[in-house]
Motif scaffolding. Structure first.
Motif, PDB file in Angstrom:
ATOM      1  N   LYS A 151      -3.495  -3.040   4.245  1.00  0.00           N
ATOM      2  CA  LYS A 151      -4.529  -3.329   3.260  1.00  0.00           C
ATOM      3  C   LYS A 151      -4.944  -2.055   2.531  1.00  0.00           C
ATOM      4  CE  LYS A 151      -9.211  -5.233   2.862  1.00  0.00           C
ATOM      5  NZ  LYS A 151     -10.390  -5.746   3.608  1.00  0.00           N
ATOM      6  N   GLU A 152      -5.097  -2.159   1.221  1.00  0.00           N
ATOM      7  CA  GLU A 152      -5.549  -1.018   0.437  1.00  0.00           C
ATOM      8  C   GLU A 152      -6.911  -0.545   0.940  1.00  0.00           C
ATOM      9  OE1 GLU A 152      -4.188   0.778  -1.774  1.00  0.00           O
ATOM     10  OE2 GLU A 152      -2.488  -0.358  -2.561  1.00  0.00           O
ATOM     11  N   VAL A 153      -7.073   0.772   1.074  1.00  0.00           N
ATOM     12  CA  VAL A 153      -8.356   1.311   1.507  1.00  0.00           C
ATOM     13  C   VAL A 153      -9.347   1.205   0.362  1.00  0.00           C
ATOM     14  CG1 VAL A 153      -7.294   2.878   3.147  1.00  0.00           C
ATOM     15  CG2 VAL A 153      -7.714   3.649   0.821  1.00  0.00           C
ATOM     16  N   THR A 170       0.826  -1.203   0.000  1.00  0.00           N
ATOM     17  CA  THR A 170       0.000   0.000   0.000  1.00  0.00           C
ATOM     18  C   THR A 170       0.862   1.255   0.000  1.00  0.00           C
ATOM     19  OG1 THR A 170      -0.155   0.292   2.407  1.00  0.00           O
ATOM     20  CG2 THR A 170      -1.679  -1.278   1.386  1.00  0.00           C
ATOM     21  N   LYS A 171       0.299   2.343  -0.505  1.00  0.00           N
ATOM     22  CA  LYS A 171       1.060   3.597  -0.512  1.00  0.00           C
ATOM     23  C   LYS A 171       1.281   4.108   0.912  1.00  0.00           C
ATOM     24  CE  LYS A 171      -2.959   6.602  -1.483  1.00  0.00           C
ATOM     25  NZ  LYS A 171      -3.992   5.547  -1.528  1.00  0.00           N
ATOM     26  N   GLN A 229      -6.439  -4.921   8.801  1.00  0.00           N
ATOM     27  CA  GLN A 229      -7.335  -4.002   8.110  1.00  0.00           C
ATOM     28  C   GLN A 229      -6.824  -2.568   8.108  1.00  0.00           C
ATOM     29  OE1 GLN A 229      -9.973  -5.283   6.420  1.00  0.00           O
ATOM     30  NE2 GLN A 229      -9.139  -7.239   7.123  1.00  0.00           N
ATOM     31  N   THR A 230      -5.638  -2.327   8.644  1.00  0.00           N
ATOM     32  CA  THR A 230      -5.113  -0.969   8.679  1.00  0.00           C
ATOM     33  C   THR A 230      -4.626  -0.564   7.290  1.00  0.00           C
ATOM     34  OG1 THR A 230      -2.841  -1.639   9.206  1.00  0.00           O
ATOM     35  CG2 THR A 230      -4.353  -1.326  11.066  1.00  0.00           C
ATOM     36  N   PRO A 231      -4.604   0.746   6.991  1.00  0.00           N
ATOM     37  CA  PRO A 231      -4.179   1.182   5.655  1.00  0.00           C
ATOM     38  C   PRO A 231      -2.718   0.889   5.351  1.00  0.00           C
ATOM     39  CG  PRO A 231      -4.497   3.066   7.121  1.00  0.00           C
ATOM     40  CD  PRO A 231      -5.063   1.877   7.817  1.00  0.00           C
ATOM     41  N   TYR A 283       2.673  -8.712  10.082  1.00  0.00           N
ATOM     42  CA  TYR A 283       1.575  -8.120  10.845  1.00  0.00           C
ATOM     43  C   TYR A 283       0.700  -9.227  11.442  1.00  0.00           C
ATOM     44  CZ  TYR A 283      -1.101  -9.354   6.679  1.00  0.00           C
ATOM     45  OH  TYR A 283      -1.682 -10.052   5.658  1.00  0.00           O
ATOM     46  N   PRO A 284       0.131  -8.981  12.624  1.00  0.00           N
ATOM     47  CA  PRO A 284      -0.812  -9.916  13.220  1.00  0.00           C
ATOM     48  C   PRO A 284      -2.232  -9.587  12.754  1.00  0.00           C
ATOM     49  CG  PRO A 284      -0.327  -8.190  14.778  1.00  0.00           C
ATOM     50  CD  PRO A 284       0.486  -7.891  13.545  1.00  0.00           C
TER      51      PRO A 284
END
Length: 202
Positions: A159-161, A107-108, A154-156, A148-149
């Motif tokens: 994961k892609e928003v 992700t960016k 689901q954080t940006p 990551y756990p």
């Protein structure tokens, strides 16, 4: 002209940042075993570690710019780790996958977080390893693994928003601070007074 390569030299002992709750940490050299064990809030960079890095970590961010020992991420339930792997997936053999997952930086927001932390590492330490990575960022970022756990899935950064959701990268957290808001940073050749020692211990 010191006669040794900082990135290959041990500069930090075992269990550094044990239980850290905040602060930014930059080591221009390697750390020992159990680096950032039970870290819950520090943002840290080192240029290699021994066994059990990020063990039982619950928060914060750890960036490792070199090789690591075995059992990375064992019991890790929070936070994110970024690991530079120059040797064709050698890192996969060192990762404990009981809880955490690994992926490339996709992700960016993850890219911005990692790059900003490495830029600060170079600014604070003059790290030759960091400089080399930053000078060829478009190619070198692909050599990092992000671990990551489930709590971070689901954080940006991971994961892609969703389409249409706009995030301001400048406002994404890429640093931590010590309890009084100051960074615990010691210049090369400097020494801490009693007050600084206690603050950084807190």
């Amino acid at each position: 002209n010191a006669g040794f390569v900082a990135a290959d030299s041990s500069i930090v002992g075992n269990s550094c940042l044990y239980g850290a709750t905040g602060g930014d940490f930059h080591a221009n050299g390697r750390a020992g075993e159990r680096f950032a064990v039970r870290n819950s809030g520090a943002y840290a960079v080192t240029e290699g570690t021994g066994d059990h890095c990020c063990e039982y970590m619950t928060g914060g961010v750890v960036v490792v710019l070199g090789s690591v020992g075995r059992n990375v991420g064992a019991g890790m339930t929070g936070g994110i780790g970024y690991f530079y792997d120059e040797n064709d997936d050698e890192f996969a053999q060192r990762l404990n996958t009981e809880i955490v997952k690994k992926q490339r930086v996709t992700t960016k927001e993850g890219d911005a977080q990692l790059k900003t932390i490495i830029e600060r590492h170079f600014e604070k330490t003059g790290s030759e390893k960091a400089e080399a990575i930053l000078d060829n960022w478009e190619n070198e970022v692909g050599k990092f693994w992000q671990i990551y756990p489930p709590s971070e899935a689901q954080t940006p950064f991971v994961k892609e928003v969703e389409e249409g959701v706009i995030l301001n990268i400048d406002n994404l957290r890429v640093s931590a601070s010590s309890p009084d808001g100051e960074m615990c940073f010691l210049p090369v050749g400097g020494s801490m007074n009693a007050e600084q020692t206690q603050r950084c211990a807190d």
